[in-house]
Design a protein around this motif. Structure first.
Motif, mmCIF file in Angstrom:
data_model
loop_
_atom_site.group_PDB
_atom_site.id
_atom_site.type_symbol
_atom_site.label_atom_id
_atom_site.label_comp_id
_atom_site.label_asym_id
_atom_site.label_seq_id
_atom_site.Cartn_x
_atom_site.Cartn_y
_atom_site.Cartn_z
ATOM 1 N N ASP A 22 15.299 0.779 5.485
ATOM 2 C CA ASP A 22 13.848 0.616 5.496
ATOM 3 C C ASP A 22 13.164 1.848 4.908
ATOM 4 O O ASP A 22 12.202 1.731 4.149
ATOM 5 N N ALA A 23 13.680 2.979 5.296
ATOM 6 C CA ALA A 23 13.067 4.199 4.796
ATOM 7 C C ALA A 23 13.156 4.260 3.278
ATOM 8 O O ALA A 23 12.192 4.558 2.577
ATOM 9 N N TRP A 24 14.299 3.923 2.796
ATOM 10 C CA TRP A 24 14.485 3.892 1.343
ATOM 11 C C TRP A 24 13.509 2.912 0.720
ATOM 12 O O TRP A 24 12.896 3.181 -0.294
ATOM 13 N N GLY A 26 10.767 1.953 1.913
ATOM 14 C CA GLY A 26 9.429 2.511 2.012
ATOM 15 C C GLY A 26 9.174 3.465 0.869
ATOM 16 O O GLY A 26 8.147 3.399 0.191
ATOM 17 N N VAL A 27 10.109 4.336 0.655
ATOM 18 C CA VAL A 27 9.954 5.270 -0.459
ATOM 19 C C VAL A 27 9.860 4.501 -1.771
ATOM 20 O O VAL A 27 9.023 4.779 -2.625
ATOM 21 N N ALA A 28 10.714 3.514 -1.862
ATOM 22 C CA ALA A 28 10.708 2.703 -3.079
ATOM 23 C C ALA A 28 9.331 2.070 -3.260
ATOM 24 O O ALA A 28 8.765 2.079 -4.349
ATOM 25 N N HIS A 29 8.776 1.567 -2.171
ATOM 26 C CA HIS A 29 7.445 0.959 -2.281
ATOM 27 C C HIS A 29 6.406 1.958 -2.717
ATOM 28 O O HIS A 29 5.428 1.603 -3.359
ATOM 29 N N GLY A 30 6.657 3.193 -2.356
ATOM 30 C CA GLY A 30 5.735 4.243 -2.780
ATOM 31 C C GLY A 30 5.667 4.392 -4.280
ATOM 32 O O GLY A 30 4.749 4.991 -4.825
ATOM 33 N N CYS A 31 6.633 3.848 -4.968
ATOM 34 C CA CYS A 31 6.659 3.951 -6.433
ATOM 35 C C CYS A 31 5.792 2.884 -7.085
ATOM 36 O O CYS A 31 6.041 2.514 -8.228
ATOM 37 N N ARG A 33 4.146 -1.077 -6.294
ATOM 38 C CA ARG A 33 4.777 -2.311 -5.853
ATOM 39 C C ARG A 33 5.887 -2.764 -6.801
ATOM 40 O O ARG A 33 6.992 -3.067 -6.390
#
Lengths: 585, 585
Positions: A22-24, A26-31, A33
């Motif tokens: 999930d954390a990954w 989340g970070v990925a989403h930070g890039c 959508r």
């Protein structure tokens, strides 16, 4: 482990409970959508754990996460396409995310294929007989059904389609005039498919129509027509381009044929080289039949030992035809014949044609046209500027992906005069833009595929000098092959002297044949050698090269080089392979 | 911040000193080289920081890294394509990584385009006049040069090409018979481009050749020919398919024309509908000219008010032609005409044709063929099984990307008899596989693009019922439009009654015209309305729909619906837009 597909609303599976994952995500989403979704997709689909871990251990010692976390992070199944169907993709509601996932998965399959295409350790093909493929290979079923298949099956089908196909871009694929996989051209074709439009009006293809116009002008300049004046169009292939050529000649001199039919012009005859297995003849012959001339009115010209038309034979046959009451209308001069790579003497043909006071003539460079881009080799087409029309297939020697063929016409107005039917619904004069840019009325087609973009993009990316470099390199390679086998034991050249194009035609003689006296038995045995070697090549999948008989010459190999991936080592591989497979025949 | 491109050896930029970034890259590498490279590429190219951070804050509270670390991690410039050129891509040494980076960058451009295509808040087009595009738009220069451009420029060119083009898949693009962007079809076309092969032999296109064979058989079954027997081929478009149709008819009854030309058969005449602006006529007329019949020997048949051929007129004209010594050879029955969407009465035409003791005839379903897939609508093609050949363009009503057109022939052997030239070098009987699968000898082309795969893949993914659903939905939508505007103030239908296909033909009358007395002045003004509205539509880029005059009818709109993305709201948008733009004309 989490096995759910990403929800349609975006983001990763709501069922995911793994914190690291999930954390990954989340970070990925930070890039953003889009990006996040891509990374998420990549993270999710990795289930080939061992390979990842060992690769990871080799490469990185700066883990953010300990190994057990990483294991669980990567212990994801692929995005679950088994519950997704075509109807879930755009324009479906919430279809954007599965659409992007699906397209990226397809791209993953395709980029893997591209990578393997250039990898000499992979096979050129994995040969199967038709009945084998039809019976179904390990879940690859070609039959169509009433009900939809899941996207998972569709992805499998994509992989299998490539698996059982032929890698035409492989460095050791020499089978056709069109070989190689140009990356810029590939990107151009992907874009063309995405734009999915049609060349017939400026209205729906503004950029492509202009690109076609500018590129055709550039090609005419290279041919040598003053200021690149003239006309032209991209057609679905060399045969159709040649058909245009014959049609424009007919329209120029016998415009009544358009309205009254072939009975308005008596006994028109056409001329082309006698090389019966040559593609130019093949297509000119098809055109003769289709356009209503009749194949008997196509007169074949004798060739010299190198496969070039003998000008004196043309002169004699034109005189003879006229004496019989026929009207010579068209002579085809070939620039780069299919088997021998021969260039007909264009100037001499043009001179005879003028003296004979006949009507139209042309040169054709479907295979050899690319040589016009090379300062070193363009002299082989000397006189091409005297042609009334030129067929030039960038999808052959210039490595442009299929299909890309142009017919270029020196005189403006003939092409549209020949094909115009004034279809008002397409070409309304009351449009708000300059309708002279609409191209539909000069084509025999109505809808017309966008063949220009990949070529235009390649030209931009390589420059004229890039094409020149490619062509010079291919001819250098064929020179290497020629000098290598010319005097090599077990080889015999089909014609004497340096080939004019990249076509190197030769027999391989297995040891058991070499010492046989010349005669029918030797000929019969030699005739079977190339097909046998070719069959073994295809079974082993290591390389592919063409063969054919020619007149009274038994089956020989025709090597052609247009593949930008080929090197001397691949040429060496080919001869080694021929010798390995043919040694005991 | 790190601005270097990834090194050619693989992995991220060696100049990167940011630990968090490196750590991420390390983890990414752990996903296998391929995957890692992709993720690395995505991480690197993100320089749109603000959007990322806000998105990140919204979505994730479980950061592995604190904000400042993340900021610096994402403060990467894009992969530097400005120093990369086409020559750095595969097959160049170390070309794999830049190749993958480049292709993924292209895919990013394309997937963005796909996303926007379906987004109603984007424009259908950003119209520019030819001279504007030719002069160059903000660095978008169409001219070709001798020197190569950097890959950065190539990517810009790709973006610009799409930017100045027309989104033919946009839910509000109704301009052509071919609209929509099918995601499965798109994926199929991307794969086809990557495979880059040619349909002419099984040897180089084993899977595609078999797919074509099976799909053609399925189509013949749907037409209603016993056991799907017969022959067929995919051609570059409906016009060429129609040309095949005329050629096969001619070969069937006058095989000597192939060898002796049109003088071997006297005064052959063809028949088709009089609707002069209809595409079927347009292409049949082009075929008449090209194949040597002459357009004057194409006899036009009267139609009823709905645009359908009047059988009695056919009978009268056949009798008349025979009385004049002409030989009726071919009648074209249209199944779905281009402007009105009219279906000719196939049974009656067939009956007359038989009674008249003439030779061949056919039905054509280029636009209407798709309706055969619908149990609800296929009755409109009733009698199609009596045709000798059928043109069926999946790239129209069935939403398959361009180009995809089939000619289906009931009798085996005619197609190959007509086109075979026995080119030995292509179709060697001594090949190791069953050469009856080679298709080149029955085509008028030699090289032939792979048009089958996208269609096959769509059929797999949707099933027959998926196509049926699409077709029923489009016809429902056109029914919605028809019932909406039939009695609406300011609209007038071009013909009475429910349209047979999705074609809805109508005039919009601005208020200033509505009360004018019928007469030339009103006609003149009305004639200018549709072009003006269309021009305004294109300038504003909101939607696109076609218009044309027809016989003595002044310019009217022809709405066609084949776009799977269109909904009732888009139909409403279209009429609102017409009223908005046309109100003051």
């Amino acid at each position: 482990a989490c096995v759910q597909a990403p929800s349609a609303e975006g983001g990763c599976s709501p069922g995911c409970r793994d914190v690291s994952y999930d954390a990954w995500c989340g970070v990925a989403h930070g890039c953003t959508r889009k990006l996040g979704m891509k990374i998420c997709g990549f993270l999710q689909k990795n289930n080939n754990l061992e390979e990842k871990i060992s690769s990871f251990k080799e490469r990185s010692s700066k883990d953010l996460l300990d190994n057990s976390d990483r294991d669980s992070r990567f212990r994801r199944t692929e995005t679950d396409f088994s519950n997704l169907f075509a109807r879930d993709l755009l324009p479906a509601k919430n279809g954007e995310e599965p659409t992007m996932q699906f397209l990226l998965e397809v791209v993953d399959i395709l980029t893997n294929y591209v990578r393997k295409t250039f990898d000499r350790s992979t096979k050129v093909l994995d040969f199967h007989h038709p009945h084998q493929l039809l019976e179904g290979m390990e879940g690859f079923n070609l039959e169509l059904s009433d009900q939809p298949e899941s996207l998972e099956q569709i992805l499998v089908d994509c992989r299998d389609t490539l698996k059982y196909g032929v890698r035409t871009g492989h460095p050791r694929f020499f089978n056709q005039l069109s070989t190689g996989l140009d990356i810029i051209g590939l990107a151009g074709e992907w874009l063309t498919s995405t734009a999915n439009t049609n060349m017939f009006t400026y209205e729906i293809a503004p950029v492509f129509v202009l690109m076609e116009q500018l590129t055709l002008k550039k090609m005419r300049e290279i041919i040598g027509w003053p200021d690149g004046e003239g006309d032209g169009i991209f057609s679905p292939g060399g045969a159709i381009s040649n058909m245009y050529s014959v049609m424009t000649a007919r329209y120029k001199f016998f415009p009544d044929v358009k309205t009254k039919g072939m009975t308005a012009a008596h006994r028109l005859v056409l001329f082309t080289s006698e090389h019966v297995s040559l593609i130019h003849h093949y297509s000119i012959k098809k055109a003769s039949a289709a356009l209503g001339f009749g194949t008997e009115n196509l007169i074949l010209l004798s060739t010299d030992e190198r496969g070039r038309v003998i000008p004196a034979d043309l002169e004699a046959k034109v005189i003879d035809a006229k004496a019989r009451g026929c009207v010579p209308m068209f002579v085809n001069a070939t620039a780069g014949s299919t088997v021998y790579g021969a260039f007909d003497p264009i100037h001499e043909i043009a001179d005879i044609w003028l003296i004979c006071d006949t009507f139209s003539w042309r040169a054709k460079g479907a295979w050899g046209g690319g040589l016009l881009m090379s300062r070193k080799h363009r002299h082989k087409l000397s006189g091409v500027e005297r042609a009334n029309s030129v067929t030039w297939n960038p999808h052959k020697m210039m490595g442009v992906p299929l299909q890309c063929s142009a017919i270029l016409v020196r005189e403006r107005g003939v092409l549209s005069g020949c094909n115009s039917m004034c279809a008002g619904y397409l070409f309304q004069p009351d449009k708000q833009y300059d309708v002279s840019y609409d191209t539909g009325d000069k084509a025999i087609q109505c809808g017309r595929h966008v063949d220009i973009f990949k070529f235009w993009l390649m030209w931009k990316a390589k420059g004229t000098i890039g094409f020149e470099h490619h062509i010079d390199k291919c001819l250098d390679l064929s020179h290497y092959l020629y000098t290598k086998i010319r005097d090599r034991e077990g080889y015999q050249m089909v014609f004497e002297g340096e080939p004019q194009h990249t076509n190197v035609c030769f027999w391989y003689l297995p040891p058991g044949i070499r010492d046989m006296p010349d005669g029918q038995e030797r000929r019969d045995r030699l005739h079977k050698v190339a097909p046998k070697i070719k069959a073994l090549m295809m079974e082993s999948g290591t390389t592919m090269v063409g063969y054919q008989p020619q007149g009274d010459k038994v089956n020989f190999f025709r090597m052609v080089i247009s593949n930008p991936a080929a090197t001397r080592s691949d040429i060496d591989f080919l001869t080694d392979e021929i010798e390995r497979l043919g040694h005991d025949l």
